[in-house]
Design an enzyme around this catalytic site. Structure first.
Site, mmCIF file in Angstrom:
data_model
loop_
_atom_site.group_PDB
_atom_site.id
_atom_site.type_symbol
_atom_site.label_atom_id
_atom_site.label_comp_id
_atom_site.label_asym_id
_atom_site.label_seq_id
_atom_site.Cartn_x
_atom_site.Cartn_y
_atom_site.Cartn_z
ATOM 1 N N CYS A 169 11.789 -4.931 8.466
ATOM 2 C CA CYS A 169 12.184 -5.146 7.058
ATOM 3 C C CYS A 169 13.640 -4.819 6.865
ATOM 4 O O CYS A 169 14.319 -5.405 6.031
ATOM 5 C CB CYS A 169 11.405 -4.215 6.136
ATOM 6 S SG CYS A 169 9.653 -4.334 6.244
ATOM 7 N N HIS A 174 4.019 -9.409 3.127
ATOM 8 C CA HIS A 174 4.962 -10.348 3.775
ATOM 9 C C HIS A 174 4.406 -10.653 5.156
ATOM 10 O O HIS A 174 3.735 -9.825 5.772
ATOM 11 C CB HIS A 174 6.347 -9.712 3.935
ATOM 12 C CG HIS A 174 7.108 -9.561 2.659
ATOM 13 N ND1 HIS A 174 7.828 -8.421 2.362
ATOM 14 C CD2 HIS A 174 7.285 -10.379 1.611
ATOM 15 C CE1 HIS A 174 8.407 -8.549 1.173
ATOM 16 N NE2 HIS A 174 8.096 -9.742 0.706
ATOM 17 N N ASN A 199 8.024 3.550 1.748
ATOM 18 C CA ASN A 199 8.059 2.580 0.658
ATOM 19 C C ASN A 199 7.621 1.193 1.126
ATOM 20 O O ASN A 199 7.848 0.194 0.467
ATOM 21 C CB ASN A 199 9.477 2.480 0.068
ATOM 22 C CG ASN A 199 9.471 2.893 -1.416
ATOM 23 O OD1 ASN A 199 8.419 2.951 -2.038
ATOM 24 N ND2 ASN A 199 10.631 3.157 -1.951
ATOM 25 N N GLU A 234 10.687 -14.925 -0.613
ATOM 26 C CA GLU A 234 10.942 -13.545 -0.133
ATOM 27 C C GLU A 234 11.781 -13.541 1.143
ATOM 28 O O GLU A 234 11.803 -12.561 1.888
ATOM 29 C CB GLU A 234 9.609 -12.838 0.080
ATOM 30 C CG GLU A 234 8.763 -12.712 -1.194
ATOM 31 C CD GLU A 234 9.095 -11.502 -2.066
ATOM 32 O OE1 GLU A 234 9.320 -10.414 -1.502
ATOM 33 O OE2 GLU A 234 9.141 -11.647 -3.284
ATOM 34 N N VAL A 267 0.826 -1.223 0.000
ATOM 35 C CA VAL A 267 0.000 0.000 0.000
ATOM 36 C C VAL A 267 0.858 1.270 0.000
ATOM 37 O O VAL A 267 0.649 2.198 -0.788
ATOM 38 C CB VAL A 267 -0.934 -0.026 1.245
ATOM 39 C CG1 VAL A 267 -1.624 1.317 1.435
ATOM 40 C CG2 VAL A 267 -1.949 -1.155 1.123
HETATM 41 N N1 LIG Z 1 8.245 -6.476 4.684
HETATM 42 C C1 LIG Z 1 9.489 -6.652 4.351
HETATM 43 N N2 LIG Z 1 10.225 -7.568 4.882
HETATM 44 N N3 LIG Z 1 10.050 -5.888 3.375
HETATM 45 C C2 LIG Z 1 9.435 -4.695 2.847
HETATM 46 C C3 LIG Z 1 9.815 -4.550 1.417
HETATM 47 C C4 LIG Z 1 9.188 -3.317 0.770
HETATM 48 C C5 LIG Z 1 9.473 -3.303 -0.704
HETATM 49 N N4 LIG Z 1 9.067 -2.043 -1.261
HETATM 50 C C6 LIG Z 1 9.419 -1.724 -2.491
HETATM 51 O O1 LIG Z 1 10.099 -2.476 -3.185
HETATM 52 C C7 LIG Z 1 8.922 -0.388 -3.009
HETATM 53 C C8 LIG Z 1 9.869 0.175 -4.063
HETATM 54 C C9 LIG Z 1 9.249 1.344 -4.762
HETATM 55 O O2 LIG Z 1 8.026 1.339 -4.997
HETATM 56 O O3 LIG Z 1 10.003 2.315 -5.079
HETATM 57 C C10 LIG Z 1 8.730 -4.472 -1.417
HETATM 58 O O4 LIG Z 1 7.557 -4.298 -1.756
HETATM 59 O O5 LIG Z 1 9.383 -5.518 -1.585
#
Ligand SMILES: N=C(N)NCCC[C@H](NC(=O)CCC(=O)O)C(=O)O
Length: 445
Positions: A369, A250, A363, A174, A26
């Site tokens: 994370c 995740h 992000n 992941e 989101v």
């Molecule tokens: N929850 C965990 N462990 N990691 C979070 C990762 C966030 C990452 N966001 C992004 O990749 C956004 C990049 C952008 O839109 O510029 C993803 O979705 O993979």
């Protein structure tokens, strides 16, 4: 021999930007095209690392990847000098170009899955770099991430590295964002808990319908197989498809576990009763603490926007855990009220500490994370690269390095600036010397 849970945090890279790349995440879509501050992002991450090190926790650093990824652009047919390649890609295919600039490797919970030596048949620490197959901008991370992990954990007597699983939707992996470990003490064998979003080879089973399931059952099983885990101490659980469709991309956005405690949302899992039974059976006689947050106190909606469950759950002293939560948890009144009540419950979570990681949060990446948990005993720590462990000196050095090389602000059009490529390579070349990594980046070879 004593063992420790070491947090390997990802350094936010110099191209950190909001490109709206992650359908199902989101925050990523909401903040797309907003200007980012790579410098603030990196300094916020370093401040969290320093704060946890000051709490007495073992802290280390994983470097960013080389971005823009010129090699991938060449694989896609962009040719000429490096400068021509990025110029042509930026003008002919801006969305593809943006994806090769993402600093998404900062979220090192997705870098790999780690099984400590106490859990594995050969008593070595096993690593499987995550293929991150579901998102293109993430799927290009694994090759260099694997090289960096091999450079830090190079002693084959203690460490075993597995290739990322085959790319493709069937084996979407992941990493540790969908993996939790329970144990009495970090030095002892524990229960490894793999959470997945769908069965890739059995479409009759339930699956999310609005957003993708980024982790498959088959991928989780493959990692457990590669790590030679005892099946009696390994538990698999399906995440509730409805929460994936509400933005929980995740498992670490809806649950977090540490030692004998699982902190989770009421709706996190598909078959919660079965999950709790399986975990307790695998764990043995001493009771696991299941700290469940009810929907009527914190909704899934609030959980996704506050990232309550993307807090780190750390042990500061025996029986004394702290929740390391993002600032957004204070801004949401339901979550704030819940946290105030949590510490007065008689559970293992005795305090909540709030840190600002807003650049990452915008992000869709919170405190959990940003870190990869690696349980290591004293011999394994001694056998790993010492230059990545954060002490006051390295903290100061890295802050100076960020202030010297990082831009205060970055927008999508800045990504096409040929000067940015040079700035990033100079920064990363210097970083490999600070962290004694050797030439881990393609541009260095
Ligand atoms: N929850 C965990 N462990 N990691 C979070 C990762 C966030 C990452 N966001 C992004 O990749 C956004 C990049 C952008 O839109 O510029 C993803 O979705 O993979």
């Amino acid at each position: 021999m004593k063992a420790f849970e070491v947090n390997f945090d990802g350094l936010v890279g110099p191209t950190h930007n909001y490109a709206g790349l992650s359908v199902g995440n989101v925050a990523s879509l909401k903040n797309a095209a907003q200007a980012s501050s790579p410098k603030q992002g990196a300094l916020q991450g370093l401040a969290k690392m320093k704060a946890l090190a000051d709490l007495g926790l073992k802290q280390a650093v994983l470097p960013p990847l080389e971005r823009p990824d010129v090699n991938v652009l060449r694989q896609l047919g962009f040719s000429g000098s490096d400068e021509q390649v990025i110029k042509r890609a930026a003008s002919d295919a801006p969305s593809i170009y943006a994806a090769t600039c993402s600093a998404s490797s900062m979220w090192t919970a997705n870098a790999c899955t780690v099984s400590p030596s106490a859990d594995t048949h050969d008593k070595r620490v096993h690593f499987t770099a995550a293929n991150l197959a579901n998102k293109f901008h993430r799927s290009i991370e694994a090759p260099t991430t694997a090289k960096i992990l091999e450079a830090i954990f190079s002693n084959e007597q203690f460490f075993k590295h597995h290739s990322p699983l085959p790319l493709g939707d069937h084996f979407g992996d992941e990493g540790a964002a969908n993996h939790t470990r329970f144990c009495e003490d970090y030095a002892q064998a524990g229960v490894e808990f793999f959470v997945f979003g769908k069965y890739a080879f059995d479409t009759t089973k339930q699956a999310p319908v609005k957003f993708p399931a980024r982790q498959t059952f088959e991928a989780s099983q493959a990692v457990a197989r590669l790590h030679e885990l005892s099946s009696a101490k390994t538990v698999f659980a399906q995440q509730n498809p409805d929460v994936i469709d509400a933005g929980v991309f995740h498992n670490d956005v809806i649950a977090v576990g540490n030692q004998n405690c699982l902190f989770y949302h009421e709706k996190a899992f598909l078959n919660t009763v079965q999950v709790k039974q399986d975990l307790q059976n695998a764990y043995g006689n001493s009771p696991l603490h299941f700290v469940m947050v009810p929907e009527n106190q914190v909704s899934v909606y609030d959980a996704v926007r506050s990232y309550l469950f993307n807090s780190q759950l750390v042990t500061l002293a025996p029986g004394h855990m702290a929740l390391i939560a993002p600032g957004e948890c204070q801004e949401n009144s339901n979550v704030k009220d819940y946290l105030d009540s949590l510490v007065s419950q008689n559970g293992p979570i005795k305090e909540v500490k709030i840190y600002d990681v807003k650049q990452s949060m915008q992000n869709g990446g919170g405190p959990a994370c940003l870190r990869q948990r690696v349980v290591l005993n004293e011999a394994e720590i001694a056998a790993s690269n010492q230059a990545v462990y954060l002490d006051d000196t390295l903290y100061q050095t890295l802050c100076q390095w960020v202030n010297k090389h990082y831009r205060d602000s970055l927008t999508e059009k800045d990504l096409a600036d040929p000067a940015l490529l040079i700035e990033c390579r100079q920064a990363l070349d210097e970083l490999t010397k600070i962290l004694a990594l050797g030439s881990v980046y393609p541009f260095q070879r």
